[in-house]
Design a protein around this motif. Structure first.
Motif, PDB file in Angstrom:
ATOM      1  N   GLN A 121      -4.711  12.953  -2.848  1.00  0.00           N
ATOM      2  CA  GLN A 121      -3.813  12.405  -3.856  1.00  0.00           C
ATOM      3  C   GLN A 121      -2.633  11.690  -3.212  1.00  0.00           C
ATOM      4  O   GLN A 121      -2.210  10.622  -3.684  1.00  0.00           O
ATOM      5  CB  GLN A 121      -3.326  13.529  -4.775  1.00  0.00           C
ATOM      6  N   LYS A 122      -2.104  12.243  -2.154  1.00  0.00           N
ATOM      7  CA  LYS A 122      -0.975  11.615  -1.464  1.00  0.00           C
ATOM      8  C   LYS A 122      -1.376  10.269  -0.884  1.00  0.00           C
ATOM      9  O   LYS A 122      -0.615   9.286  -0.952  1.00  0.00           O
ATOM     10  CB  LYS A 122      -0.472  12.550  -0.362  1.00  0.00           C
ATOM     11  N   GLN A 123      -2.586  10.202  -0.327  1.00  0.00           N
ATOM     12  CA  GLN A 123      -3.049   8.944   0.258  1.00  0.00           C
ATOM     13  C   GLN A 123      -3.342   7.902  -0.815  1.00  0.00           C
ATOM     14  O   GLN A 123      -3.143   6.703  -0.594  1.00  0.00           O
ATOM     15  CB  GLN A 123      -4.289   9.206   1.115  1.00  0.00           C
ATOM     16  N   ILE A 124      -3.833   8.345  -1.982  1.00  0.00           N
ATOM     17  CA  ILE A 124      -4.063   7.403  -3.080  1.00  0.00           C
ATOM     18  C   ILE A 124      -2.750   6.737  -3.492  1.00  0.00           C
ATOM     19  O   ILE A 124      -2.688   5.514  -3.698  1.00  0.00           O
ATOM     20  CB  ILE A 124      -4.715   8.122  -4.276  1.00  0.00           C
ATOM     21  N   LYS A 125      -1.690   7.534  -3.610  1.00  0.00           N
ATOM     22  CA  LYS A 125      -0.395   6.976  -3.988  1.00  0.00           C
ATOM     23  C   LYS A 125       0.137   6.005  -2.940  1.00  0.00           C
ATOM     24  O   LYS A 125       0.793   5.010  -3.263  1.00  0.00           O
ATOM     25  CB  LYS A 125       0.610   8.107  -4.207  1.00  0.00           C
ATOM     26  N   GLU A 126      -0.167   6.294  -1.674  1.00  0.00           N
ATOM     27  CA  GLU A 126       0.366   5.471  -0.591  1.00  0.00           C
ATOM     28  C   GLU A 126      -0.413   4.177  -0.394  1.00  0.00           C
ATOM     29  O   GLU A 126       0.181   3.111  -0.166  1.00  0.00           O
ATOM     30  CB  GLU A 126       0.369   6.277   0.712  1.00  0.00           C
ATOM     31  N   PHE A 127      -1.744   4.258  -0.492  1.00  0.00           N
ATOM     32  CA  PHE A 127      -2.578   3.115  -0.129  1.00  0.00           C
ATOM     33  C   PHE A 127      -3.205   2.388  -1.321  1.00  0.00           C
ATOM     34  O   PHE A 127      -3.866   1.368  -1.130  1.00  0.00           O
ATOM     35  CB  PHE A 127      -3.691   3.560   0.828  1.00  0.00           C
ATOM     36  N   CYS A 128      -3.056   2.927  -2.528  1.00  0.00           N
ATOM     37  CA  CYS A 128      -3.693   2.316  -3.703  1.00  0.00           C
ATOM     38  C   CYS A 128      -2.641   1.920  -4.745  1.00  0.00           C
ATOM     39  O   CYS A 128      -2.757   2.257  -5.929  1.00  0.00           O
ATOM     40  CB  CYS A 128      -4.724   3.264  -4.316  1.00  0.00           C
ATOM     41  N   ARG A 129      -1.612   1.231  -4.295  1.00  0.00           N
ATOM     42  CA  ARG A 129      -0.566   0.805  -5.219  1.00  0.00           C
ATOM     43  C   ARG A 129      -1.107  -0.276  -6.152  1.00  0.00           C
ATOM     44  O   ARG A 129      -1.803  -1.196  -5.728  1.00  0.00           O
ATOM     45  CB  ARG A 129       0.639   0.292  -4.430  1.00  0.00           C
ATOM     46  N   LEU A 130      -0.747  -0.146  -7.407  1.00  0.00           N
ATOM     47  CA  LEU A 130      -1.297  -1.031  -8.428  1.00  0.00           C
ATOM     48  C   LEU A 130      -0.549  -2.357  -8.467  1.00  0.00           C
ATOM     49  O   LEU A 130       0.683  -2.391  -8.353  1.00  0.00           O
ATOM     50  CB  LEU A 130      -1.228  -0.355  -9.796  1.00  0.00           C
ATOM     51  N   PRO A 131      -1.280  -3.462  -8.667  1.00  0.00           N
ATOM     52  CA  PRO A 131      -0.621  -4.756  -8.819  1.00  0.00           C
ATOM     53  C   PRO A 131      -0.017  -4.899 -10.215  1.00  0.00           C
ATOM     54  O   PRO A 131      -0.268  -4.080 -11.115  1.00  0.00           O
ATOM     55  CB  PRO A 131      -1.768  -5.752  -8.607  1.00  0.00           C
ATOM     56  N   GLU A 132       0.735  -5.933 -10.415  1.00  0.00           N
ATOM     57  CA  GLU A 132       1.348  -6.178 -11.712  1.00  0.00           C
ATOM     58  C   GLU A 132       0.266  -6.440 -12.752  1.00  0.00           C
ATOM     59  O   GLU A 132      -0.681  -7.191 -12.526  1.00  0.00           O
ATOM     60  CB  GLU A 132       2.280  -7.388 -11.623  1.00  0.00           C
ATOM     61  N   GLY A 133       0.371  -5.767 -13.886  1.00  0.00           N
ATOM     62  CA  GLY A 133      -0.608  -5.912 -14.955  1.00  0.00           C
ATOM     63  C   GLY A 133      -1.747  -4.922 -14.900  1.00  0.00           C
ATOM     64  O   GLY A 133      -2.556  -4.838 -15.831  1.00  0.00           O
ATOM     65  N   LYS A 135      -9.865   4.377  -5.644  1.00  0.00           N
ATOM     66  CA  LYS A 135     -10.478   4.474  -4.304  1.00  0.00           C
ATOM     67  C   LYS A 135     -11.496   3.362  -4.085  1.00  0.00           C
ATOM     68  O   LYS A 135     -11.548   2.746  -3.005  1.00  0.00           O
ATOM     69  CB  LYS A 135     -11.152   5.842  -4.134  1.00  0.00           C
ATOM     70  N   THR A 136     -12.323   3.115  -5.102  1.00  0.00           N
ATOM     71  CA  THR A 136     -13.351   2.085  -4.970  1.00  0.00           C
ATOM     72  C   THR A 136     -12.728   0.697  -4.903  1.00  0.00           C
ATOM     73  O   THR A 136     -13.187  -0.166  -4.146  1.00  0.00           O
ATOM     74  CB  THR A 136     -14.336   2.163  -6.149  1.00  0.00           C
ATOM     75  N   ALA A 137     -11.677   0.471  -5.694  1.00  0.00           N
ATOM     76  CA  ALA A 137     -10.979  -0.816  -5.630  1.00  0.00           C
ATOM     77  C   ALA A 137     -10.370  -1.039  -4.247  1.00  0.00           C
ATOM     78  O   ALA A 137     -10.363  -2.165  -3.731  1.00  0.00           O
ATOM     79  CB  ALA A 137      -9.898  -0.867  -6.706  1.00  0.00           C
ATOM     80  N   ARG A 138      -9.876   0.045  -3.625  1.00  0.00           N
ATOM     81  CA  ARG A 138      -9.336  -0.061  -2.266  1.00  0.00           C
ATOM     82  C   ARG A 138     -10.441  -0.500  -1.296  1.00  0.00           C
ATOM     83  O   ARG A 138     -10.199  -1.294  -0.374  1.00  0.00           O
ATOM     84  CB  ARG A 138      -8.761   1.296  -1.858  1.00  0.00           C
ATOM     85  N   GLU A 181     -12.857  -7.474   1.508  1.00  0.00           N
ATOM     86  CA  GLU A 181     -12.342  -8.838   1.456  1.00  0.00           C
ATOM     87  C   GLU A 181     -11.186  -9.059   2.426  1.00  0.00           C
ATOM     88  O   GLU A 181     -10.639 -10.165   2.500  1.00  0.00           O
ATOM     89  CB  GLU A 181     -11.890  -9.166   0.032  1.00  0.00           C
ATOM     90  N   GLY A 182     -10.812  -8.011   3.159  1.00  0.00           N
ATOM     91  CA  GLY A 182      -9.724  -8.138   4.113  1.00  0.00           C
ATOM     92  C   GLY A 182      -8.361  -8.250   3.472  1.00  0.00           C
ATOM     93  O   GLY A 182      -7.412  -8.749   4.100  1.00  0.00           O
ATOM     94  N   LYS A 183      -8.223  -7.772   2.237  1.00  0.00           N
ATOM     95  CA  LYS A 183      -6.940  -7.868   1.517  1.00  0.00           C
ATOM     96  C   LYS A 183      -6.094  -6.628   1.803  1.00  0.00           C
ATOM     97  O   LYS A 183      -6.604  -5.505   1.844  1.00  0.00           O
ATOM     98  CB  LYS A 183      -7.186  -7.988   0.009  1.00  0.00           C
ATOM     99  N   GLU A 184      -4.796  -6.850   1.951  1.00  0.00           N
ATOM    100  CA  GLU A 184      -3.901  -5.732   2.242  1.00  0.00           C
ATOM    101  C   GLU A 184      -3.636  -4.884   1.009  1.00  0.00           C
ATOM    102  O   GLU A 184      -3.462  -3.668   1.102  1.00  0.00           O
ATOM    103  CB  GLU A 184      -2.577  -6.269   2.798  1.00  0.00           C
TER     104      GLU A 184
END
Length: 512
Positions: free
Chosen positions: A440-452, A476-479, A485-488
């Protein structure tokens, strides 16, 4: 007289040292083994008696007591034959002081044939690893030599009980208990299966690529003949290569199950595909003396369950713990063991019992009750633990007749390896190895949601009936898609792609 011989036993996939205490006293001729031995150990009495006599030693016709310490730990396996036999010979006074002193520096493992020949036994690799740092010389059967080399421990390999005793007495040289070099044989490679062989099914191929890149679980639904099994059998080819630590862990599990062939270490990711009639014990592991099941044999690899809905519901429900925790804990009255079970689940099923629901030409003969009963074998909590659910449509004649081939396994694999390298750097210094296993901690750190993204996920939660666990899996899957795609950062397009892979979360039964 009393003799103490060092040996080893197993708990889970780890070894621990055991002291074999042999006492010979006056009384009626008996041989009793105490210290929580299982049936295999108790049966060693007859094997040991015959092996000692057939090796040219007098078997003492007195009261013999063998204690396996620590007595509170259950002992299983045939590796106790050799230490018990040598302990009886030593306690009877048949060894010289030189041999007795030499024996104190050894750790003995091995099953005995009735003529005194040393036969291979299961679990030698984890047992030797447990004592590799103790600078102890182990005695192992010649058939376990490859496991001995992998462990890093010092060892000798006498062929018979007589050879070992003669070496202890100084009657033979060290060469007599060290067999000639045996070259490691390459692990037998599976037949080359390429993704380019599969016609059409671009969506399913994309889902499997995402699964391989992030360690996600996949359920494929579709009519018979749409390529579900073909895709699953090609999935291991796009997985990244094993690390040394992963290969050693897999080899330890297969050593415990006595499934190591002629290779020194397993180098390919396991692919296990049990039949749908398998019992829950065989799938998850267990038994009166716990052993690893199919989920542990698939550790760091793939567990393929074809005809997913044909498995009994109780069998499928035991998958919930390993899918969630990556391990299996088996509890018995006298012991509790834990086996690793971090695998990628690839499941495949038909839309209904007859398989024709949604077929453009063939009519489905199943009643709504039969369809509901068929699908209800897969519970909601189990579906919640599956990241990607993809529907396979019938292959058109145009796709089937295409002369051009699709992407090869190697092309897809290179993209997967690049995505895994990103994750390796991201999770460096943590137990997490892939996006699917984030905390859960890693999800919050690495899976920040974009606007919208809040509006998208809120609408999806209402429309599809997503649970909190499902939302975590979406992130997780979106990450993983972003990594491919090499996206940050995760983008809304990544979230939208993930949501198309969750058709069974919709309220009601989907049209297939």
């Amino acid at each position: 007289m009393l003799a103490n011989i060092r040996t080893c036993a197993l708990k889970g996939i780890d070894g621990f040292e055991v002291m074999t205490e042999v006492d010979i006293a006056s009384g009626l001729p008996t041989l009793s083994v105490v210290g929580l031995p299982d049936a295999e150990v108790k049966e060693s009495r007859d094997r040991v008696t015959a092996a000692v006599r057939n090796s040219g030693f007098d078997f003492p016709l007195r009261r013999i007591t063998v204690n396996l310490s620590p007595a509170e730990q259950r002992k299983s396996g045939t590796q106790f034959d050799l230490p018990i036999a040598v302990g009886i010979i030593a306690a009877s006074g048949a060894l010289s002081n030189q041999a007795t002193q030499k024996l104190k520096q050894l750790l003995l493992l091995g099953e005995l044939a009735l003529d005194g020949t040393l036969r291979p036994c299961a679990g030698v690799l984890p047992m030797l690893i447990s004592v590799a740092d103790a600078k102890t010389t182990a005695v192992i059967p010649p058939g376990n030599i490859l496991e001995g080399r992998t462990s890093g421990a010092q060892f000798i390999t006498p062929r018979t009980l007589r050879d070992l005793i003669d070496w202890l007495e100084g009657k033979t040289t060290d060469d007599a208990v060290q067999i000639a070099y045996v070259p490691d044989e390459e692990e037998t490679a599976a037949p080359l299966l390429d993704f380019s062989d599969v016609k059409g099914q671009a969506v399913a191929k994309r889902a499997l690529e995402i699964a391989a890149a992030g360690g996600h679980n996949v359920l494929m639904m579709g009519l018979p003949g749409t390529g579900k099994s073909m895709l699953a059998k090609r999935f291991p080819g796009i997985l990244p290569p094993l690390s040394d630590a992963e290969a050693l862990e897999i080899t330890k599990i297969y050593s415990v199950c006595n499934l190591i062939g002629k290779s020194r270490r397993l180098t390919q990711r396991p692919f296990r595909d049990p039949h749908h009639t398998i019992s829950d014990v065989a799938l998850i592991g267990g038994g009166s003396t716990p052993k690893p099941g199919e989920v542990s044999l698939a550790h760091n690899g793939v567990l393929f369950l074809d005809e997913f809905a044909e498995f009994s519901r109780t069998t499928l429900e035991v998958l919930r713990q390993p899918l969630e925790n990556g391990q299996v804990t088996i509890s018995r009255a006298k012991e509790t063991v834990t086996y690793p079970a971090r695998f990628t689940l690839i499941a495949a099923m038909n839309p209904c019992p007859c398989g024709n629901l949604g077929h453009p030409q063939k009519a489905c003969t199943c009643s709504p009750m039969q369809i509901n009963r068929y699908r209800s074998r897969i519970s909601g909590p189990l579906l919640d633990r599956i990241d990607l659910i993809v529907q396979l449509n019938p292959v058109s004649y145009t796709d089937w007749n295409k002369m051009s081939e699709g992407e090869s396994t190697e092309q897809i694999r290179q993209r997967v390896i690049k995505a895994r390298e990103i994750q390796h750097k991201r999770f460096a210094g943590t137990p997490t190895t892939a996006n699917a296993f984030m905390t859960q901690k890693q999800i919050k750190e690495f899976c920040r949601l974009p606007e919208g993204a809040d509006r998208i996920l809120e609408a999806a939660m209402r429309k599809f009936g997503l649970s909190a666990r499902s939302l975590d899996k979406v992130l997780k899957t979106a990450r993983t898609i972003a990594d491919l795609e090499g996206k940050e950062h995760i983008e809304n397009a990544h979230l939208m792609e993930v949501l198309q892979y969750r058709p069974l979360d919709r309220k009601g039964v989907p049209d297939l």
